[in-house]
Motif scaffolding. Structure first.
Motif, short mmCIF file in Angstrom:
data_model
loop_
_atom_site.label_atom_id
_atom_site.label_comp_id
_atom_site.label_asym_id
_atom_site.label_seq_id
_atom_site.Cartn_x
_atom_site.Cartn_y
_atom_site.Cartn_z
N ASP A 112 0.83 -1.21 0.00
CA ASP A 112 0.00 0.00 0.00
C ASP A 112 0.87 1.26 0.00
O ASP A 112 0.59 2.23 0.70
CB ASP A 112 -0.95 0.00 1.20
CG ASP A 112 -1.92 -1.16 1.15
OD1 ASP A 112 -2.53 -1.37 0.08
OD2 ASP A 112 -2.05 -1.88 2.17
N GLY A 113 1.95 1.23 -0.78
CA GLY A 113 2.77 2.40 -0.99
C GLY A 113 3.87 2.63 0.02
O GLY A 113 4.64 3.58 -0.13
N ILE A 160 -0.96 -4.07 -3.23
CA ILE A 160 -2.10 -3.27 -2.80
C ILE A 160 -3.16 -4.20 -2.22
O ILE A 160 -3.62 -5.14 -2.88
CB ILE A 160 -2.67 -2.47 -3.98
CG1 ILE A 160 -1.58 -1.52 -4.51
CG2 ILE A 160 -3.91 -1.69 -3.56
CD1 ILE A 160 -1.94 -0.84 -5.80
N THR A 161 -3.51 -3.97 -0.96
CA THR A 161 -4.44 -4.85 -0.26
C THR A 161 -5.87 -4.32 -0.37
O THR A 161 -6.11 -3.17 -0.72
CB THR A 161 -4.04 -5.00 1.21
OG1 THR A 161 -4.02 -3.71 1.84
CG2 THR A 161 -2.66 -5.63 1.33
N PRO A 297 -5.67 16.51 -3.73
CA PRO A 297 -5.66 15.48 -2.68
C PRO A 297 -4.33 15.42 -1.94
O PRO A 297 -3.28 15.80 -2.45
CB PRO A 297 -5.92 14.19 -3.47
CG PRO A 297 -5.47 14.48 -4.85
CD PRO A 297 -5.75 15.93 -5.09
N TRP A 298 -4.38 14.89 -0.71
CA TRP A 298 -3.21 14.75 0.14
C TRP A 298 -3.31 13.45 0.92
O TRP A 298 -4.38 12.86 1.03
CB TRP A 298 -3.07 15.92 1.11
CG TRP A 298 -4.30 16.11 1.98
CD1 TRP A 298 -5.38 16.90 1.72
CD2 TRP A 298 -4.58 15.44 3.22
NE1 TRP A 298 -6.32 16.77 2.71
CE2 TRP A 298 -5.86 15.89 3.65
CE3 TRP A 298 -3.90 14.53 4.01
CZ2 TRP A 298 -6.44 15.45 4.84
CZ3 TRP A 298 -4.47 14.08 5.20
CH2 TRP A 298 -5.73 14.55 5.61
N GLN A 299 -2.19 13.01 1.48
CA GLN A 299 -2.20 11.83 2.33
C GLN A 299 -0.98 11.82 3.24
O GLN A 299 0.06 12.39 2.92
CB GLN A 299 -2.24 10.53 1.51
CG GLN A 299 -1.01 10.27 0.67
CD GLN A 299 -1.13 8.99 -0.13
OE1 GLN A 299 -2.16 8.71 -0.73
NE2 GLN A 299 -0.08 8.20 -0.15
N MET A 300 -1.13 11.18 4.40
CA MET A 300 -0.04 10.99 5.35
C MET A 300 -0.07 9.53 5.81
O MET A 300 -1.14 8.99 6.11
CB MET A 300 -0.17 11.91 6.56
CG MET A 300 -0.03 13.39 6.24
SD MET A 300 -0.10 14.41 7.75
CE MET A 300 1.37 13.83 8.62
N ASN A 301 1.11 8.90 5.83
CA ASN A 301 1.21 7.50 6.22
C ASN A 301 2.31 7.35 7.26
O ASN A 301 3.41 7.89 7.10
CB ASN A 301 1.55 6.61 5.02
CG ASN A 301 0.63 6.86 3.84
OD1 ASN A 301 -0.52 6.48 3.88
ND2 ASN A 301 1.15 7.51 2.81
#
Length: 666
Positions: A112-113, A160-161, A297-301
């Motif tokens: 998943d990245g 990718i799950t 869009p944005w994302q934090m992991n």
């Protein structure tokens, strides 16, 4: 410059006859092999969802449904099904990946990245990744350091799950048996229990899986066994909620594995010396992301991995404690004909190693809290039109041990619309990549004397760097009235690696001991070049695929690098029987001509083929079964070859017959 002209520049003249015959055979399939133009979305090539046919980076995709037709246990066998990927069994009975001549230390495996590669930097064991809840696998070939940093020199594999999309609960069980086992009649077994939950904006999933394998022992008269007995357990939990403008998700994963393999009897005693590997790993992920339908869009992991491993011979065990933490954030700005992706990564890992004794108080610390950390920033800008796309990107990294590093890459896509049914696409990219030496390569003491070898670290290692070029020509056609589709693809690649890190046989040190001794060091330069030719044809209920890969990987002195076959062929034929909802699959893997290490006295076999066949049937909505034979013609390594110091390229495992059932409760 086309991929064909690049190929003709670097392929050895003695190989050209075979190359042009293979190329002609593939291109003459113009009217016979096809694949429909796909609108499938992929994320790995640009870190943002993008149509597969519109991506300027070539992405190979394997959907979860197809994946589970090949393997119902781990991804090791499934990846070996994919074109351009080499999967090798390690001496520790694990499986590592090779792409475009780069080994598993230089191919980044993501879930998943985010990284799944061992926190200390050793190649990830593909046999430690379950296929139970995989939605699809995306493979990007070539330099990936701009978007993914260190260790992405040869490419990126993104697993990718699934996310809970509907409420369901299913149970799967499999039983398998090997041929030619001289001792023991135990079966290999696996079970999995998987559930998903969906209630309005709340979603979740859980999975339990267990795998046992009795190992292989071709000669019951000897103590030594040919492969390890193993037990694996997987547990995974995910829960999340979708809000109006963002999604929050938490995932936890637990994995344990125990391997044992008898080696020899202690002279004058009743005890046995055996190889042991005992692994326990916890992984925690937290993800915050906006909806991809938003304008920017944005994302934090955030990911944390704790990995404890005890391994070695029973009279010389070592324990390693490995920790890994990473925070990854990115934001995308989208315009009418351009897109900018930028982000930052904070990374830290540590490694402790103990030499164990029978008295715990006398354990010796061989490596005490070795650490490294880094801060990384990246950006990639894309310009696109209906028929073209250009990407340029850069990454800078400040490493605590090795200072500043950078990578630049540019790639482009040109689409030629031949008709409403046909199109030709040319993708090309040139870019830098790098890899900082891992904690294991610098400090770790790989004492596998019971396996006949030892690898020593080197604190003076320098970071690697490479300049890579990829060119891919893809032709797609679709003839819906005849239920036919076709895809033909040619990919040429060339990499010039500097300060390449490799292990080399130390003949002087080995001559003073009874085992082979290898040492890590920078070999100065390495050139890796090759060509992949593939074609896929689908007509009605038939699908046929063929792939041929050529690879030449050498150091600066012209010496071939080991574990990299010159030639690889993968082919498969699938047929669907609609009347009975039955699917059949036959696939073949063939490899030949690896470089033989100086440690061998001769060659037993330097080519092998594996023919595999399986059937899968869905009965109603809830029940399905699967059966098949792996390695149908039973080609496997000669168990006496290693003792006689003869090189044998063939896999360890003999013919395997399996049957599995799956029942869905809801």
């Amino acid at each position: 410059m086309s991929s064909i002209s690049v190929y003709s520049k670097f392929v050895q003249p003695k190989q050209k006859g075979l190359w042009f015959f293979t190329l002609l055979l593939s291109l003459c399939s113009y009217r016979l092999e096809a694949q429909a133009l796909q609108e499938e979305m992929v994320v790995t090539g640009s870190r943002m969802p993008k149509s597969l046919v519109d991506s300027s980076v070539s992405v190979v995709v394997m959907e979860g449904e197809q994946l589970r037709k090949v393997s119902s246990t781990t991804v090791a066998q499934a990846l070996n099904f994919m074109p351009g990927v080499v999967v090798k069994r390690s001496v520790k009975d694990g499986y590592n990946i090779y792409m475009q001549g780069f080994d598993g230390d230089r191919v980044l495996v993501l879930a998943d990245g985010q990284p799944l590669i061992s926190p200390s930097g050793a190649a990830v064991d593909l046999d430690q990744i379950s296929v139970a809840d995989i939605k699809r696998i995306e493979v990007v070939r070539g330099a990936g350091s701009v978007l993914y940093g260190s260790s992405a020199m040869g490419g990126v594999v993104n697993i990718i799950t699934t996310r809970g999309e509907r409420s369901q609960l299913s149970l799967r069980s499999e039983l398998a048996s090997y041929d030619d086992r001289s001792a023991g009649d135990d079966f290999a077994q696996q079970y999995s229990l998987q559930g998903q939950l969906r209630h309005k904006q709340l979603f979740g999933s859980a999975q339990l899986q267990g795998i046992t394998d009795p190992g292989l022992d071709y000669d019951s008269e000897t103590i030594a066994e040919d492969s390890a007995k193993l037990e694996k357990q997987f547990a995974r939990l995910a829960i999340g909620r979708e809000f109006q403008s963002a999604t929050v998700e938490y995932r936890a994963q637990y994995f344990s594995e125990e391997k044992t393999k008898n080696q020899f009897r202690i002279p004058g005693q009743d005890g046995l010396v055996y190889y042991l590997s005992d692994v326990e790993q916890w992984q925690h992920d937290i993800r915050l992301s906006s909806e991809t339908t938003q304008k920017n869009p944005w994302q934090m992991n955030a990911r944390r991995i704790d990995h404890d491993e005890t391994s070695g011979s029973s009279n010389g065990l070592r324990a390693a404690e490995i920790s890994f933490s990473e925070l990854d954030s990115q934001k995308t700005w989208q315009g009418k004909n351009h897109e900018l992706v930028a982000g930052m990564v904070l990374h830290r890992d540590s490694l402790d190693q103990l030499k164990l004794t029978e008295i715990p108080a006398q354990n010796t610390a061989e490596l005490d809290n070795a650490q490294r950390s880094s801060v990384e920033k990246f950006a990639q800008l894309s310009w696109f039109s209906p028929a073209n796309e250009v990407q340029v990107g850069a990454r800078v990294q400040r490493d605590s041990d090795f200072g500043w590093h950078h990578a630049f890459r540019s790639s482009g896509l040109k689409t030629f619309k031949l008709s409403d049914r046909q199109q030709l696409q040319w993708r090309a990219g040139i870019g830098e990549s790098y890899r900082v030496p891992t904690l294991k390569e610098r400090f770790y003491f790989f004492d596998h004397s019971n396996l006949g070898y030892m690898v020593l670290g080197n604190e003076k290692l320098k970071p690697e760097a490479a300049l890579s070029f990829n060119s891919t020509l893809t032709w797609d056609a679709s003839f819906k009235e005849y239920s036919q589709s076709f895809r033909a693809e040619i990919n040429g690649h060339y990499s010039d690696a500097r300060d390449f890190i490799d292990t080399r046989y130390d003949s002087d040190s080995s001559g003073l001991s009874d085992i082979e001794i290898y040492r890590y060091h920078n070999i100065g330069q390495a050139e890796l070049q090759g060509l992949d030719v593939s074609a896929r044809y689908q007509i009605s209920d038939w699908q046929i695929q063929f792939n041929y890969s050529y690879l030449d990987a050498r150091d600066g002195d012209g010496q071939r690098l080991e574990d990299r076959p010159y030639h690889q062929i993968k082919a498969n034929v699938a047929y669907q029987f609609p009347r009975w909802n039955l699917n059949g699959l036959l696939y073949v893997v063939h490899e030949r001509d690896e470089q033989v290490s100086d440690g061998y006295l001769g060659v037993e076999q330097n080519q092998w083929s594996s023919w595999n066949v399986n059937l899968h049937q869905q009965i109603g909505r809830r029940f399905s079964w699967r059966t098949g034979i792996d390695n149908f013609f039973n080609q496997h390594k000669n168990p006496l070859a290693e003792g006689e110091r003869l090189f044998d390229i063939r896999p360890v495992a003999s013919r395997k017959i399996f049957v599995s059932i799956r029942f869905e409760f809801m």
